[in-house]
Every structure is written in structure tokens, then in C-alpha cells.
Design a protein around this motif. Structure first.
Motif, short mmCIF file in Angstrom:
data_model
loop_
_atom_site.label_atom_id
_atom_site.label_comp_id
_atom_site.label_asym_id
_atom_site.label_seq_id
_atom_site.Cartn_x
_atom_site.Cartn_y
_atom_site.Cartn_z
N CYS A 1 0.82 -1.21 0.00
CA CYS A 1 0.00 0.00 0.00
C CYS A 1 0.87 1.27 0.00
O CYS A 1 1.78 1.39 0.80
N HIS B 1 -0.02 3.40 3.54
CA HIS B 1 0.41 3.07 4.89
C HIS B 1 1.58 2.09 4.76
O HIS B 1 1.80 1.53 3.69
N CYS C 1 -7.52 -0.51 -0.05
CA CYS C 1 -6.50 -1.13 0.79
C CYS C 1 -7.18 -1.83 1.95
O CYS C 1 -7.91 -1.21 2.72
ZN LIG Z 1 -3.11 0.97 3.06
#
Ligand SMILES: [Zn+2]
Length: 602
Positions: free
Chosen positions: A38, A41, A59
Motif C-alpha cells: 500500500c 500506509h 486497501c
Molecule cells: Zn493501506
């Protein structure tokens, strides 16, 4: 909005979402979707999912979701219009502007960007000019910068005269000053900000010039009666934020992502020199230290960050900050082996073949610090060695990972000739004190849509519906769903003419419903719709049968008992037929009609 919905739709249709995301994170195909780490994050295992058919992402770790436009907005940190324009340029689409209140500010921005672009073209033309540009060209040649690099990086030249540029590009005094190309002197006259300098255009991540960096020509510096700075950058403007912009990122981005590595230098000439030596993944901070914002941005592109500073500047960086970044963003910071007292641009000129090796041989940040300590230390006596060991331990315990700490302990033992176990005891004692009060890692976030086994068939049916509403919205109607969010989602999808329309409507709604939608769209079904639907409808029918039976027992029914019992018998027969695989499509269709009839009569 200054553009029509039509434009937005055209841009979204033309954008290959997988290609777009792949410019920033490598993706791998898994079934009908693509997955990768991702960009929003930090994570070790991929939970970012792209639906290539619908051009949407989700995500499963941080619930980030959206389409190509929101992806560009978030990763390149631009607003809606800029993202739309960026994607349109990317696909060669001409946008049609419609008037709106925000048009004034938008056209101001547009005209400022075009001003900067005209300035860049004028600088480049001046550099190419036989007479005016000669000295600058000679200077560049003496620095080993090739014509190919001049073209790629759009390098130019600003002559010494005080006000050539403003007249040449036809800017108003106000605009000229606002974009950082000029300033007002004490007599109120507008002057060119850059004079007698080789000019390096600085672009934003989408490749538009937002500022300039200028290197003074040595001849001009020498004959000047007052000190001139060697390097000069545009002042901060609303288009140019030094703490955020990285020089060369627009050109290097795809290589950075492909290699999962970014080389960070201090100056634009370093980036140019590295590029000439075949290192195409370099960027530079522009006259500022590496900021948190820079890291925030770089972590989206690569997990390995190689600092290519001269050894002193690399050493001056705050270790604590680096370790924090490494931990929070799951990146590794390395330091390139730049020969002492030199920067990459100088190495590029004298010894270009050394550059790729310098990057390859980069050491982890902690290793770099320890090596520097040992190289400069006098360790003749045992007291001196103990002192160096203490300093080394101070560096070691700043690192948050016990594994890394013990890995380096052997190195310190070798260098200082103090026994490993002795050093280990010291580290443990000091680490315990240093680490007191550090909070534990956050608990793992849990999915909000962990459905029960009974709802699984419903969820799978909804997944099919959302991914293929054109085919299914006539059959899979909202009334089939008992979970109210499922029914609501089916209603919205059924009322939209396309998945992308549903996506943007749900993004506006936000919250759990939007999250559910993206979760299902990001993970298209691999099952057969008929199997899923048959199971789902049978379950629902059994639920209704049970409920009717209960009501019959309580005497809580209206109407003709005979009709009712024949209805029950009909459903039982259909469920049984489906269960034994007899003419499943037809029986499922009949059961759906049965269900809808029962539910509408309630
Ligand atoms: Zn994420």
C-alpha cells in the motif's frame, strides 16, 4: 468544478489504473485483481488491491479507496483539478473548461505555470544562443555536462542584465514577482531574480516547472565586487514548497519504482552527473535538509533510500529521525560511499564509473556512522578503546531493533578489541534505561466487515452484483438482501449507470457503505455467479420458510391457509431441486420470484 463530469468520465475511462499505480508501487496479478504494498500506509505484506476492469483501488489494511483521480491527488499531493489535468495530459485528452467561481484562481495558477514554462524555454534558448550562451556552455562542458543532459533536464542560462527575462516573456510586474522570477529593488524597479547563472528548472511531481535553481558562472562570481552565492533557488511561492519538492522526481519516478530504490543528493548537478553515469533514480533536495515531507513522499516510491551526500553532511543528519522513518515507513536508509570531501557531481566529472559502484556499495546508516567513528579514532591505549566503544554503544542503542543492535556488536568488539560479552552487558544496561516508556506497537486494526458464515453467500452475491451490475442488477435486486447495508448498496449500484458513477457517489457518501463497496470492488469474485446465487437464494428461502412456520405456530397469519401451504411446498421443492443440482438456473429464477413475492406481501 472547472471541468465537466463528462471530462472526468473520459479521463477515467482512458486511464489504465494498473499502469498508473505501477508508476509508484509494483503490482502483481492475483486472480482478477492486482495487489501490491500500500502506498498510503507502511506494511510488509501487500494489502493494496486494484480492480483493473473498473479502475478502482482499495486497501484492506488502511481502508484507503478511490479511483485514478483520488489516487493521483493523494500520492502526488495535488488537488482535484491538478489531478484531472495530470491524467488528461497523460492520456492526451483535451479538457473542456466550464466557467465556475473557482475559475479565476485556477486560471491564475495556470497562467503562472505557463509563465514559468516560458521562462524555462527562454533560458534554454539563451543557453543555445551562439554569443550570449557561449560562456555558460563552456562552463557546463568543463563540468562534464553533456548536450543530452542539457536537453533532458531543460538546463538554460540567465544572462547578467537586470531585466531581460521579464520583457522577454511578457509578464506583469506583479505576476513576475509572485512566481519568484523577480523582485522589486529599493527604487521600485522589477529585477530578474536570476542573473549570470546556469539555470536548472525544478518541476513538481507531474513534471510542470514550479521554480528554478541557478548556479553562478565562475567568471561572474570572480569579477563581482560583492559576494554572490554559488547556488540560488527561487523563493518559496504558493507553487513551490522547498520542504516538499524533490528535484528530478518527475523524470526519475518510474526508474525509482522499478528499482525500489531512490538516490537522494543535495544538488541538481549531482542528479545530472549521476544520470550521465547511468544512475537514473536520483533526486535532490533543493537547498534544504531532508525533511519529514520528503520522506513521506519518497516512501511511496521506494523502500531503499540511498543518501548520496558528501560524508560530512550525511554524518550531520539526526540518526533518531532516520530510525523513526525506517520504522514508521518500513524503509531502509543507506549511505553511499562518496569519496571524502567530494560530492557526486565532482565524482561524475572526474571518475564517473565510480558512481554506480558508490551507490551499490552503500552501507546501512548505522554501519556508516560506526565506520566513520572507527576510522577517525585513536585506539592505541585500552582507555582510548573503551572510550570509543562507549561512543559506539551510544550510536548502537539509538537503533530501535534489538536484532540490529546485536548484529553490530561483533563489529564493535572487533574494532575496539573489547570482548563481545562485556559489550553486550553494557548495551543491555543502557538500552533498558533508554527505552523505558516507549509505547508498544498499535494493535492490529480489524476489518469492519467480518460477516457470519450465513451472510457469506449474501456478501458473495453482492460482490458479483457490484462488479458486474450491467448483467446482474435486473436479477439481484435489493429486496433479496436482509442485511440493510447490503440492500442499500444494491440500491445505489442499481440506480447508477456505471460502476464509476457508483464509485464516485459512494466516495461522496463515505463511511462504512463506501468502505464496503471498495472492499468488494477491489477483490472481484472468482466464483461462478450461478453457484453463489443459488446458495444465497436457497438460504434466504429457508429463512423465510422458517419464519412462516413460526408464524403459523403462533397463529399469526392472514389469508388462505391452503394457498400458504402450497406456497411452502413450492419453495421446498425448488430448494431441494437446486440442492441436488437439477436445472439450477431455472429453479433459482423461480425461487427468486417466490422470495420477492413473499417479501412484498409482508
Ligand atoms: Zn493501506
Amino acid at each position: 468544478m472547472a471541468y465537466s463530469d463528462d471530462d472526468k468520465e473520459r479521463v477515467l475511462t482512458a486511464t489504465d489504473m494498473v499502469a498508473l499505480v505501477s508508476e509508484q508501487v509494483p503490482l502483481k496479478r492475483v486472480g482478477r485483481r492486482f495487489v501490491g504494498l500500500c502506498p498510503f500506509h507502511s506494511e510488509g505484506t501487500p494489502s493494496f488491491s486494484v480492480n483493473p476492469e473498473q479502475g478502482l483501488y482499495y486497501c484492506f489494511g488502511c481502508q484507503a479507496s478511490g479511483d485514478a483521480i483520488s489516487f493521483v491527488m493523494q500520492t502526488l499531493r495535488v488537488d482535484f483539478q491538478e489531478a484531472l489535468e495530470h491524467l488528461a495530459r497523460r492520456s492526451g485528452i483535451q479538457l473542456i473548461e466550464v466557467s465556475s467561481p473557482s475559475k479565476a484562481s485556477k486560471s491564475k495558477r495556470e497562467s503562472h505555470l505557463s509563465l514559468l514554462s516560458r521562462a524555462q524555454q527562454w533560458f534554454a534558448k539563451t543557453l543555445a544562443d551562439n554569443t550570449v550562451g557561449r560562456e555558460a556552455r563552456e562552463y557546463l562542458r568543463s563540468r562534464g555536462i553533456t548536450q543530452e543532459a542539457i536537453d533532458r533536464f531543460g538546463i538554460g542560462f540567465a544572462p547578467e542584465e537586470a531585466d531581460l527575462l521579464q520583457r522577454a516573456i511578457g509578464a506583469s510586474a506583479e505576476d513576475f514577482v509572485e512566481v519568484g522570477l523577480g523582485y522589486k529593488d529599493d527604487r521600485g524597479l522589477v529585477r530578474d531574480h536570476f542573473r549570470g547563472r546556469v539555470m536548472f528548472p525544478i518541476s513538481d511531481a507531474t513534471g510542470r516547472v514550479v521554480a528554478f535553481g541557478g548556479r553562478i558562472l565562475p567568471e561572474i562570481q570572480e569579477k563581482s565586487s560583492y559576494p554572490l552565492p554559488k547556488y540560488k533557488n527561487s523563493p518559496e511561492t504558493y507553487l513551490y514548497h522547498k520542504r516538499r519538492v524533490l528535484y528530478g522526481l518527475d523524470l526519475a519516478r518510474s526508474t525509482i519504482v522499478a528499482r525500489n530504490e531512490v538516490v537522494v543528493c543535495e544538488g541538481y548537478t549531482d542528479v545530472v552527473g549521476l544520470w550521465q553515469a547511468g544512475v537514473e533514480n536520483a533526486v535532490a533536495t533543493c537547498g534544504t535538509a531532508l525533511s519529514d515531507e520528503h520522506f513521506e513522499r519518497l516512501k511511496n516510491f521506494a523502500k531503499r533510500i540511498v543518501l548520496s551526500f558528501d560524508a560530512d553532511s550525511a554524518g550531520q543528519n539526526a540518526a533518531e529521525r532516520f530510525y523513526k522513518f525506517e520504522k514508521n515507513f518500513n524503509i531502509q536508509i543507506y549511505v553511499a560511499k562518496v569519496p571524502y570531501g567530494k560530492d557526486p557531481a565532482e565524482v561524475a566529472k572526474d571518475n564517473p564509473e565510480l558512481l554506480p559502484k558508490m551507490i551499490e556499495d552503500a552501507s546501512p546508516y548505522l554501519m556508516f556512522r560506526l565506520s566513520r567513528l572507527f576510522e577517525g579514532a585513536d585506539m592505541t591505549t585500552s582507555e582510548q578503546r573503551a572510550k570509543v566503544a562507549d561512543e559506539a554503544i551510544s550510536m548502537l542503542i539509538e537503533h530501535p531493533s534489538p536484532l540490529v543492535r546485536s548484529e553490530y556488536l561483533g563489529l564493535i568488539a572487533d574494532a575496539t578489541k573489547i570482548s563481545f560479552s562485556e559489550l553486550k552487558g553494557r548495551v543491555e544496561r543502557r538500552a533498558k534505561v533508554a527505552r523505558r516508556g516507549v509505547p508498544s506497537e498499535d494493535a492490529q486494526t480489524k476489518g469492519r466487515w467480518a460477516v457470519s458464515e450465513g451472510d457469506r453467500a449474501a456478501l458473495e452475491t453482492l460482490r458479483h452484483l457490484i462488479n458486474d451490475p450491467g448483467e446482474l442488477s435486473e436479477i439481484v435486486v435489493p429486496q433479496l438482501f436482509r442485511v440493510s447495508e447490503f440492500a442499500e448498496l444494491a440500491t445505489i449500484v442499481g440506480n447508477c449507470s456505471s460502476v464509476s458513477e457508483a464509485a464516485s457517489r459512494l466516495s461522496d457518501v463515505g463511511g462504512d457503505l463506501s468502505d464496503l463497496f471498495y472492499r468488494l470492488i477491489a477483490d472481484p469474485p472468482v466464483s461462478e455467479i450461478l453457484d453463489v446465487l443459488a446458495t444465497f437464494v436457497s438460504r434466504e428461502a429457508l429463512y423465510e420458510l422458517e419464519s412462516i412456520t413460526q408464524r403459523l405456530k403462533r397463529g399469526d397469519v392472514e389469508g388462505d391457509l391452503l394457498t400458504l401451504s402450497s406456497r411452502i411446498a413450492q419453495a421446498r421443492r425448488l430448494v431441494e431441486a437446486i440442492g441436488s443440482g437439477v436445472d439450477v438456473p431455472a429453479h433459482t429464477g423461480e425461487l427468486i420470484s417466490w422470495l420477492l413475492e413473499v417479501r412484498s406481501s409482508k
